[in-house]
Design a protein around this motif. Structure first.
Motif, PDB file in Angstrom:
ATOM      1  N   ALA A   1      23.056  20.492 -24.586  1.00 32.55           N
ATOM      2  CA  ALA A   1      23.438  21.884 -24.872  1.00 32.55           C
ATOM      3  C   ALA A   1      24.692  22.282 -24.089  1.00 32.55           C
ATOM      4  O   ALA A   1      25.324  23.287 -24.415  1.00 32.55           O
ATOM      5  N   ALA A   2      25.040  21.493 -23.085  1.00 30.83           N
ATOM      6  CA  ALA A   2      26.207  21.811 -22.250  1.00 30.83           C
ATOM      7  C   ALA A   2      27.500  21.673 -23.062  1.00 30.83           C
ATOM      8  O   ALA A   2      27.585  20.831 -23.950  1.00 30.83           O
ATOM      9  N   PRO A   3      28.489  22.505 -22.730  1.00 30.53           N
ATOM     10  CA  PRO A   3      29.725  22.475 -23.518  1.00 30.53           C
ATOM     11  C   PRO A   3      30.690  21.361 -23.123  1.00 30.53           C
ATOM     12  O   PRO A   3      31.851  21.390 -23.493  1.00 30.53           O
ATOM     13  N   VAL A   4      30.235  20.421 -22.337  1.00 30.96           N
ATOM     14  CA  VAL A   4      31.090  19.347 -21.830  1.00 30.96           C
ATOM     15  C   VAL A   4      30.570  18.000 -22.330  1.00 30.96           C
ATOM     16  O   VAL A   4      29.352  17.761 -22.328  1.00 30.96           O
ATOM     17  N   HIS A   5      31.505  17.135 -22.726  1.00 30.03           N
ATOM     18  CA  HIS A   5      31.096  15.797 -23.144  1.00 30.03           C
ATOM     19  C   HIS A   5      30.822  14.957 -21.897  1.00 30.03           C
ATOM     20  O   HIS A   5      31.631  14.933 -20.977  1.00 30.03           O
ATOM     21  N   ILE A   6      29.705  14.276 -21.910  1.00 37.94           N
ATOM     22  CA  ILE A   6      29.386  13.387 -20.785  1.00 37.94           C
ATOM     23  C   ILE A   6      29.398  11.952 -21.294  1.00 37.94           C
ATOM     24  O   ILE A   6      28.938  11.677 -22.417  1.00 37.94           O
ATOM     25  N   HIS A   7      29.966  11.046 -20.504  1.00 38.14           N
ATOM     26  CA  HIS A   7      30.014   9.638 -20.917  1.00 38.14           C
ATOM     27  C   HIS A   7      28.582   9.120 -21.105  1.00 38.14           C
ATOM     28  O   HIS A   7      27.716   9.406 -20.264  1.00 38.14           O
ATOM     29  N   PRO A   8      28.335   8.367 -22.194  1.00 40.30           N
ATOM     30  CA  PRO A   8      26.964   7.909 -22.455  1.00 40.30           C
ATOM     31  C   PRO A   8      26.312   7.167 -21.277  1.00 40.30           C
ATOM     32  O   PRO A   8      25.112   7.341 -21.033  1.00 40.30           O
ATOM     33  N   VAL A   9      27.102   6.367 -20.550  1.00 41.77           N
ATOM     34  CA  VAL A   9      26.531   5.621 -19.410  1.00 41.77           C
ATOM     35  C   VAL A   9      26.093   6.590 -18.305  1.00 41.77           C
ATOM     36  O   VAL A   9      25.000   6.461 -17.738  1.00 41.77           O
ATOM     37  N   ILE A  10      26.938   7.587 -18.038  1.00 44.47           N
ATOM     38  CA  ILE A  10      26.607   8.573 -16.995  1.00 44.47           C
ATOM     39  C   ILE A  10      25.433   9.443 -17.469  1.00 44.47           C
ATOM     40  O   ILE A  10      24.521   9.765 -16.700  1.00 44.47           O
ATOM     41  N   GLY A  11      25.466   9.784 -18.759  1.00 37.21           N
ATOM     42  CA  GLY A  11      24.369  10.576 -19.326  1.00 37.21           C
ATOM     43  C   GLY A  11      23.045   9.826 -19.247  1.00 37.21           C
ATOM     44  O   GLY A  11      22.016  10.391 -18.852  1.00 37.21           O
ATOM     45  N   PHE A  12      23.084   8.543 -19.597  1.00 33.24           N
ATOM     46  CA  PHE A  12      21.871   7.711 -19.510  1.00 33.24           C
ATOM     47  C   PHE A  12      21.380   7.650 -18.065  1.00 33.24           C
ATOM     48  O   PHE A  12      20.174   7.760 -17.797  1.00 33.24           O
ATOM     49  N   THR A  13      22.329   7.477 -17.134  1.00 30.10           N
ATOM     50  CA  THR A  13      21.951   7.394 -15.711  1.00 30.10           C
ATOM     51  C   THR A  13      21.281   8.691 -15.256  1.00 30.10           C
ATOM     52  O   THR A  13      20.273   8.667 -14.542  1.00 30.10           O
ATOM     53  N   ALA A  14      21.843   9.825 -15.700  1.00 30.80           N
ATOM     54  CA  ALA A  14      21.268  11.118 -15.306  1.00 30.80           C
ATOM     55  C   ALA A  14      19.837  11.256 -15.836  1.00 30.80           C
ATOM     56  O   ALA A  14      18.940  11.688 -15.102  1.00 30.80           O
ATOM     57  N   ILE A  15      19.640  10.882 -17.100  1.00 30.31           N
ATOM     58  CA  ILE A  15      18.289  10.988 -17.677  1.00 30.31           C
ATOM     59  C   ILE A  15      17.333  10.021 -16.971  1.00 30.31           C
ATOM     60  O   ILE A  15      16.181  10.355 -16.701  1.00 30.31           O
ATOM     61  N   LEU A  16      17.843   8.830 -16.648  1.00 29.01           N
ATOM     62  CA  LEU A  16      17.022   7.862 -15.912  1.00 29.01           C
ATOM     63  C   LEU A  16      16.603   8.441 -14.553  1.00 29.01           C
ATOM     64  O   LEU A  16      15.433   8.319 -14.147  1.00 29.01           O
ATOM     65  N   CYS A  17      17.560   9.089 -13.880  1.00 26.35           N
ATOM     66  CA  CYS A  17      17.254   9.681 -12.570  1.00 26.35           C
ATOM     67  C   CYS A  17      16.214  10.793 -12.705  1.00 26.35           C
ATOM     68  O   CYS A  17      15.319  10.930 -11.859  1.00 26.35           O
TER      69      CYS A  17
ATOM     70  N   SER B   1      16.125   7.912  -6.855  1.00 27.47           N
ATOM     71  CA  SER B   1      16.599   8.728  -7.977  1.00 27.47           C
ATOM     72  C   SER B   1      17.641   9.750  -7.517  1.00 27.47           C
ATOM     73  O   SER B   1      18.651   9.950  -8.190  1.00 27.47           O
ATOM     74  N   VAL B   2      17.410  10.362  -6.350  1.00 28.98           N
ATOM     75  CA  VAL B   2      18.364  11.364  -5.846  1.00 28.98           C
ATOM     76  C   VAL B   2      19.674  10.695  -5.427  1.00 28.98           C
ATOM     77  O   VAL B   2      20.772  11.183  -5.742  1.00 28.98           O
TER      78      VAL B   2
ATOM     79  N   LEU C   1      26.926  15.741  -7.238  1.00 31.10           N
ATOM     80  CA  LEU C   1      26.097  16.199  -6.118  1.00 31.10           C
ATOM     81  C   LEU C   1      25.190  17.372  -6.499  1.00 31.10           C
ATOM     82  O   LEU C   1      24.066  17.471  -6.004  1.00 31.10           O
ATOM     83  N   LEU C   2      25.671  18.242  -7.398  1.00 30.58           N
ATOM     84  CA  LEU C   2      24.861  19.405  -7.772  1.00 30.58           C
ATOM     85  C   LEU C   2      23.567  18.962  -8.459  1.00 30.58           C
ATOM     86  O   LEU C   2      22.475  19.433  -8.111  1.00 30.58           O
ATOM     87  N   SER C   3      23.688  18.048  -9.432  1.00 35.34           N
ATOM     88  CA  SER C   3      22.480  17.586 -10.142  1.00 35.34           C
ATOM     89  C   SER C   3      21.540  16.863  -9.181  1.00 35.34           C
ATOM     90  O   SER C   3      20.315  16.984  -9.292  1.00 35.34           O
ATOM     91  N   ALA C   4      22.125  16.118  -8.217  1.00 31.12           N
ATOM     92  CA  ALA C   4      21.292  15.427  -7.217  1.00 31.12           C
ATOM     93  C   ALA C   4      20.552  16.433  -6.337  1.00 31.12           C
ATOM     94  O   ALA C   4      19.370  16.246  -6.023  1.00 31.12           O
ATOM     95  N   ALA C   5      21.268  17.519  -5.965  1.00 33.15           N
ATOM     96  CA  ALA C   5      20.653  18.541  -5.101  1.00 33.15           C
ATOM     97  C   ALA C   5      19.499  19.225  -5.844  1.00 33.15           C
ATOM     98  O   ALA C   5      18.430  19.459  -5.263  1.00 33.15           O
ATOM     99  N   ILE C   6      19.703  19.545  -7.128  1.00 33.80           N
ATOM    100  CA  ILE C   6      18.627  20.215  -7.886  1.00 33.80           C
ATOM    101  C   ILE C   6      17.454  19.253  -8.086  1.00 33.80           C
ATOM    102  O   ILE C   6      16.289  19.656  -8.012  1.00 33.80           O
ATOM    103  N   LEU C   7      17.777  17.976  -8.333  1.00 32.02           N
ATOM    104  CA  LEU C   7      16.706  16.980  -8.495  1.00 32.02           C
ATOM    105  C   LEU C   7      15.876  16.881  -7.214  1.00 32.02           C
ATOM    106  O   LEU C   7      14.635  16.886  -7.260  1.00 32.02           O
ATOM    107  N   ALA C   8      16.570  16.819  -6.071  1.00 28.14           N
ATOM    108  CA  ALA C   8      15.859  16.749  -4.775  1.00 28.14           C
ATOM    109  C   ALA C   8      14.997  17.991  -4.570  1.00 28.14           C
ATOM    110  O   ALA C   8      13.830  17.897  -4.159  1.00 28.14           O
TER     111      ALA C   8
END
Lengths: 40, 301
Positions: free
Chosen positions: B39-55, B107-108, B117-124
């Motif tokens: 839903a975010a208005p920014v394109h994320i690279h599939p590898v980085i996107g996959f990593t984020a979902i994995l985390c 994962s963090v 770092l922001l997504s890592a902080a929210i995940l933590a």
């Protein structure tokens, strides 16, 4: 320690080692892909 | 071989470690995280996107493992959970603790190094919130425990958005509140018609502590603001009509079903049709609502 117990022990150890190896292998591939993407 | 001569238990199977991560809960977490990201208005690279979902998935797995580690005594007292690896005696408690902490830290760290770092902080924060605030502190102390647990389940949408954008906006915050306010009516509808042994285990679940009448009123009390928050993105022009009309229709049905639950006086669990209908619909509601949000945002962006 019965032979059955030991066989089961080894089977579980082996299965866990295989899954760990697969997970580590997947991580190596993922880290490589991340490094490539980050370099670009 | 000498190590095997001393009597010792069998090592846990890898499937037991997988069971610790609560894979079924993980699917909802991954879904909301993915929706937040898409839903975010920014394109994320599939590898980085996959990593984020994995985390996000690994973080949820860590929460599940640490929850099972802490609640092993409680799980042993309930039929539904007595077969889990720890109460069933298939795993050492210490192994579950190490596995949960290891998974959470990994994962963090991975999120912080590979995504941002922001997504890592929210995940933590979400892992700590679920384990410390919900599991350890409040679950056994208040009948509002489901509300607090709902907050933990609402974090992934924020994490997914933050992973794509590196910042937070109003829309992911509204997505957070949608899941947060959706959880109590969803869970309490189920708790009303399913026989549970939470009371015997000492967990103050709302229907047990406050009774069916109060629970039904609370179901409606949470459904109403949930519906308002669900339609807000359209009202604030953050989404288009695809999402807006979907949210409006679905939310009206949800509130209608919640009203039926609120008015019901049925005491026999086998005959609680409004509660069953609301529970079934609530699952569809969240999936279609978030699916429409992603479809709408993709067309809009």
């Amino acid at each position: 320690m019965t032979p059955e117990f030991e066989a089961e022990y080894r089977r579980r150890q082996k299965a866990r080692a295989k899954v760990t190896a697969l997970a580590l292998g997947a991580m190596v591939i993922l880290f490589f892909a991340i490094a490539v993407v980050r370099m670009h | 071989m000498s190590s095997l001569t001393v009597a010792q238990p069998l090592p846990a199977e890898w499937r037991d470690f997988l069971a610790l991560t609560k894979p079924r809960v993980m699917t909802l977490v991954v879904f909301t995280g993915l929706c937040g990201m898409l839903a975010a208005p920014v394109h994320i690279h599939p590898v980085i996107g996959f990593t984020a979902i994995l985390c996000i998935a690994l973080g949820a797995g860590a929460c599940g493992a640490l929850n099972m580690w802490y609640e092993a005594d409680l799980d042993a007292q309930m039929k539904r959970t007595a077969r889990r690896p720890l109460p069933a005696g298939r795993m050492d408690r210490q192994a579950a603790l190490h596995f949960g902490v290891g998974l959470g830290v990994f994962s963090v760290l991975l999120m912080g190094l590979a995504v941002n770092l922001l997504s890592a902080a929210i995940l933590a924060a979400s892992i700590l919130f679920y384990v410390v605030i919900y599991t350890v502190w409040l679950k056994r102390r208040t009948p509002q425990n489901i509300v607090i647990g709902g907050a933990a389940g609402a974090f992934p949408a924020l994490i997914g958005w933050a992973a794509a954008c590196g910042r937070l906006d109003l829309l992911p915050v509204l997505m957070f509140f949608m899941v947060f306010l959706w959880t109590p009516p969803h869970f309490w509808a189920l708790a009303l018609f399913v026989e549970t042994d939470y009371a015997a285990a000492g967990v103050p679940m709302m229907p047990v502590v406050a009774g069916a009448r109060t629970t039904r009123i609370q179901v409606f009390a949470y459904a109403l603001p949930m519906a308002v928050v669900a339609v807000l993105p359209w009202g604030l022009k953050l989404t288009g009509a695809i999402y807006g009309l979907t949210a409006l229709i679905l939310s009206l049905v949800f509130v209608g079903l919640a009203v039926q639950v609120g008015l019901s006086k049925q005491g026999d669990q086998a005959l609680m049709k409004p509660e069953r209908r609301l529970f079934r619909f609530s699952i569809l509601y969240l999936f279609v609502l978030f699916g429409a949000l992603v479809a709408d945002r993709m067309l809009l962006v």
